[in-house]
Write a protein that holds these residues in place. Sequence first.
Motif, PDB file in Angstrom:
ATOM      1  N   SER A 190     -11.486  29.178  64.015  1.00  0.00           N
ATOM      2  CA  SER A 190     -11.057  28.439  62.823  1.00  0.00           C
ATOM      3  C   SER A 190      -9.901  29.151  62.117  1.00  0.00           C
ATOM      4  CB  SER A 190     -12.237  28.283  61.852  1.00  0.00           C
ATOM      5  OG  SER A 190     -11.813  27.638  60.661  1.00  0.00           O
ATOM      6  N   LEU A 191      -9.984  30.456  62.000  1.00  0.00           N
ATOM      7  CA  LEU A 191      -8.912  31.243  61.375  1.00  0.00           C
ATOM      8  C   LEU A 191      -7.628  31.176  62.211  1.00  0.00           C
ATOM      9  CD1 LEU A 191     -10.904  34.421  60.246  1.00  0.00           C
ATOM     10  CD2 LEU A 191      -9.710  32.826  58.725  1.00  0.00           C
ATOM     11  N   ILE A 192      -7.798  31.239  63.531  1.00  0.00           N
ATOM     12  CA  ILE A 192      -6.637  31.185  64.426  1.00  0.00           C
ATOM     13  C   ILE A 192      -5.914  29.853  64.282  1.00  0.00           C
ATOM     14  CG2 ILE A 192      -5.935  31.092  66.867  1.00  0.00           C
ATOM     15  CD1 ILE A 192      -8.180  33.195  67.385  1.00  0.00           C
ATOM     16  N   HIS A 193      -6.669  28.764  64.174  1.00  0.00           N
ATOM     17  CA  HIS A 193      -6.068  27.442  64.010  1.00  0.00           C
ATOM     18  C   HIS A 193      -5.458  27.266  62.620  1.00  0.00           C
ATOM     19  CE1 HIS A 193      -8.717  25.542  67.408  1.00  0.00           C
ATOM     20  NE2 HIS A 193      -7.790  26.366  67.854  1.00  0.00           N
ATOM     21  N   LYS A 194      -6.185  27.691  61.604  1.00  0.00           N
ATOM     22  CA  LYS A 194      -5.722  27.490  60.219  1.00  0.00           C
ATOM     23  C   LYS A 194      -4.409  28.209  59.947  1.00  0.00           C
ATOM     24  CE  LYS A 194      -7.224  27.917  55.406  1.00  0.00           C
ATOM     25  NZ  LYS A 194      -8.355  28.282  54.496  1.00  0.00           N
ATOM     26  N   TYR A 195      -4.273  29.434  60.478  1.00  0.00           N
ATOM     27  CA  TYR A 195      -3.076  30.226  60.195  1.00  0.00           C
ATOM     28  C   TYR A 195      -2.136  30.332  61.406  1.00  0.00           C
ATOM     29  CZ  TYR A 195      -5.586  31.497  55.958  1.00  0.00           C
ATOM     30  OH  TYR A 195      -6.257  31.441  54.749  1.00  0.00           O
ATOM     31  N   ASP A 196      -2.380  29.489  62.405  1.00  0.00           N
ATOM     32  CA  ASP A 196      -1.543  29.431  63.602  1.00  0.00           C
ATOM     33  C   ASP A 196      -1.315  30.828  64.195  1.00  0.00           C
ATOM     34  OD1 ASP A 196      -0.013  28.257  65.599  1.00  0.00           O
ATOM     35  OD2 ASP A 196       1.852  28.336  64.436  1.00  0.00           O
ATOM     36  N   LEU A 197      -2.394  31.572  64.362  1.00  0.00           N
ATOM     37  CA  LEU A 197      -2.285  32.948  64.857  1.00  0.00           C
ATOM     38  C   LEU A 197      -1.963  33.010  66.346  1.00  0.00           C
ATOM     39  CD1 LEU A 197      -5.323  34.627  63.013  1.00  0.00           C
ATOM     40  CD2 LEU A 197      -2.944  34.441  62.264  1.00  0.00           C
ATOM     41  N   LYS A 198      -2.200  31.924  67.062  1.00  0.00           N
ATOM     42  CA  LYS A 198      -1.950  31.938  68.512  1.00  0.00           C
ATOM     43  C   LYS A 198      -0.469  32.114  68.831  1.00  0.00           C
ATOM     44  CE  LYS A 198      -1.993  26.860  68.912  1.00  0.00           C
ATOM     45  NZ  LYS A 198      -2.381  26.577  67.498  1.00  0.00           N
ATOM     46  N   LYS A 199       0.408  31.858  67.850  1.00  0.00           N
ATOM     47  CA  LYS A 199       1.844  32.037  68.104  1.00  0.00           C
ATOM     48  C   LYS A 199       2.167  33.509  68.384  1.00  0.00           C
ATOM     49  CE  LYS A 199       2.992  32.450  63.171  1.00  0.00           C
ATOM     50  NZ  LYS A 199       3.632  31.767  62.030  1.00  0.00           N
ATOM     51  N   TYR A 200       1.351  34.420  67.842  1.00  0.00           N
ATOM     52  CA  TYR A 200       1.598  35.841  68.077  1.00  0.00           C
ATOM     53  C   TYR A 200       1.242  36.255  69.503  1.00  0.00           C
ATOM     54  CZ  TYR A 200       2.134  35.982  63.030  1.00  0.00           C
ATOM     55  OH  TYR A 200       2.560  35.745  61.743  1.00  0.00           O
ATOM     56  N   ASP A 201       0.373  35.466  70.151  1.00  0.00           N
ATOM     57  CA  ASP A 201       0.011  35.767  71.545  1.00  0.00           C
ATOM     58  C   ASP A 201       1.177  35.497  72.489  1.00  0.00           C
ATOM     59  OD1 ASP A 201      -2.516  36.311  70.597  1.00  0.00           O
ATOM     60  OD2 ASP A 201      -3.356  34.373  71.168  1.00  0.00           O
ATOM     61  N   ARG A 202       2.127  34.682  72.034  1.00  0.00           N
ATOM     62  CA  ARG A 202       3.254  34.302  72.891  1.00  0.00           C
ATOM     63  C   ARG A 202       4.445  35.250  72.753  1.00  0.00           C
ATOM     64  NH1 ARG A 202       1.574  29.202  70.810  1.00  0.00           N
ATOM     65  NH2 ARG A 202       3.325  29.161  69.356  1.00  0.00           N
ATOM     66  N   GLU A 241      11.748  34.462  66.692  1.00  0.00           N
ATOM     67  CA  GLU A 241      10.898  34.244  67.874  1.00  0.00           C
ATOM     68  C   GLU A 241       9.919  35.393  68.093  1.00  0.00           C
ATOM     69  OE1 GLU A 241      11.467  34.342  72.703  1.00  0.00           O
ATOM     70  OE2 GLU A 241      13.110  33.535  71.484  1.00  0.00           O
ATOM     71  N   ILE A 242      10.407  36.655  68.050  1.00  0.00           N
ATOM     72  CA  ILE A 242       9.541  37.799  68.348  1.00  0.00           C
ATOM     73  C   ILE A 242       8.579  38.118  67.217  1.00  0.00           C
ATOM     74  CG2 ILE A 242      11.169  38.851  69.956  1.00  0.00           C
ATOM     75  CD1 ILE A 242      12.048  40.751  67.775  1.00  0.00           C
ATOM     76  N   ASN A 243       8.829  37.548  66.015  1.00  0.00           N
ATOM     77  CA  ASN A 243       7.933  37.770  64.884  1.00  0.00           C
ATOM     78  C   ASN A 243       7.091  36.550  64.542  1.00  0.00           C
ATOM     79  OD1 ASN A 243       8.451  40.570  63.521  1.00  0.00           O
ATOM     80  ND2 ASN A 243      10.484  39.800  64.096  1.00  0.00           N
ATOM     81  N   GLY A 244       7.228  35.480  65.357  1.00  0.00           N
ATOM     82  CA  GLY A 244       6.417  34.282  65.147  1.00  0.00           C
ATOM     83  C   GLY A 244       6.714  33.579  63.845  1.00  0.00           C
ATOM     84  N   LEU A 245       7.981  33.615  63.386  1.00  0.00           N
ATOM     85  CA  LEU A 245       8.356  32.994  62.112  1.00  0.00           C
ATOM     86  C   LEU A 245       8.806  31.555  62.328  1.00  0.00           C
ATOM     87  CD1 LEU A 245      10.435  35.932  60.558  1.00  0.00           C
ATOM     88  CD2 LEU A 245       8.040  35.373  60.129  1.00  0.00           C
ATOM     89  N   ASN A 246       8.330  30.672  61.455  1.00  0.00           N
ATOM     90  CA  ASN A 246       8.722  29.257  61.537  1.00  0.00           C
ATOM     91  C   ASN A 246       9.787  28.900  60.516  1.00  0.00           C
ATOM     92  OD1 ASN A 246       6.838  28.641  63.586  1.00  0.00           O
ATOM     93  ND2 ASN A 246       5.201  28.471  62.073  1.00  0.00           N
TER      94      ASN A 246
END
Length: 259
Positions: A190-202, A241-246
């Motif tokens: 839930s936390l990963i989805h809410k704060y879009d943490l999966k972008k850091y895995d990329r 890109e490398i910092n996962g910033l939108n």
Amino acid sequence: MKFKLSVVIILVSLLFTSCGSKKKVVTSNRKVIVEQKEEMPDIPQLEQIKKTSKTTPKNTSEYILKFAPIAVKKMHEHNIPASITLAQGILESGSGRSQLAIRSNNHFGIKCHRGWQGKSVTHDDDEKGECFRKYKYPESSYEDHSQFLLTRKRYASLFRLKHTDYKGWAYGLKRAGYATDKRYPQKLISLIHKYDLKKYDRIRPRNKQKAKSTRYYEVIKGDTLYSIARRHNISVKRLKEINGLNSNQISIGQELIVE
């Protein structure tokens, strides 16, 4: 002559005996345990929260901005998803605002366990007055979290998963006994989805050598993404890109990977 020779032998014996009596020999059966010192972390350390307060989404967003670079660094070093590390840090430390995080920089609720030789604090958890690890730096907590998972057989199967499989990691941690909360996997996801943490895995280093020499920059007053990118000879697009910033929004004290 025999008499004189005997006298000389006696005097020499007395001299050696006298010298030897002044030398004390101390023996001890006690085992001496030398405490391992924490090395100065690679990433500049951030000011800790002084007291606990109610955690808000803003607090969590600030926590992510501060500790995402460390989570990404550990992912590159140990292959643990940055999203999982951040979600666990948020959940276990109350976004850095729990007593355990404030008192001892322990962001993952790791208890002392057998063999721990570092500093410790007592804290009420499943039982009253339990022993928890204490660290000098927040990054030390992140590194110890990685080592905790790496060195225990019960977590070995997790490292056969892809570092982008955060759901597999979330459920695997629960099965391996990391937490007693039955809804622990769901809370992490839930936390990963809410704060879009999966972008850091990329976020990937360009090569293995780069992973070992990742550089970081702490944002100061007056900085913009453009000025930081220009200073470090990198494009704004790559910096984001490398910092996962939108967006182009950054804040003072934020740690950015600058390669």
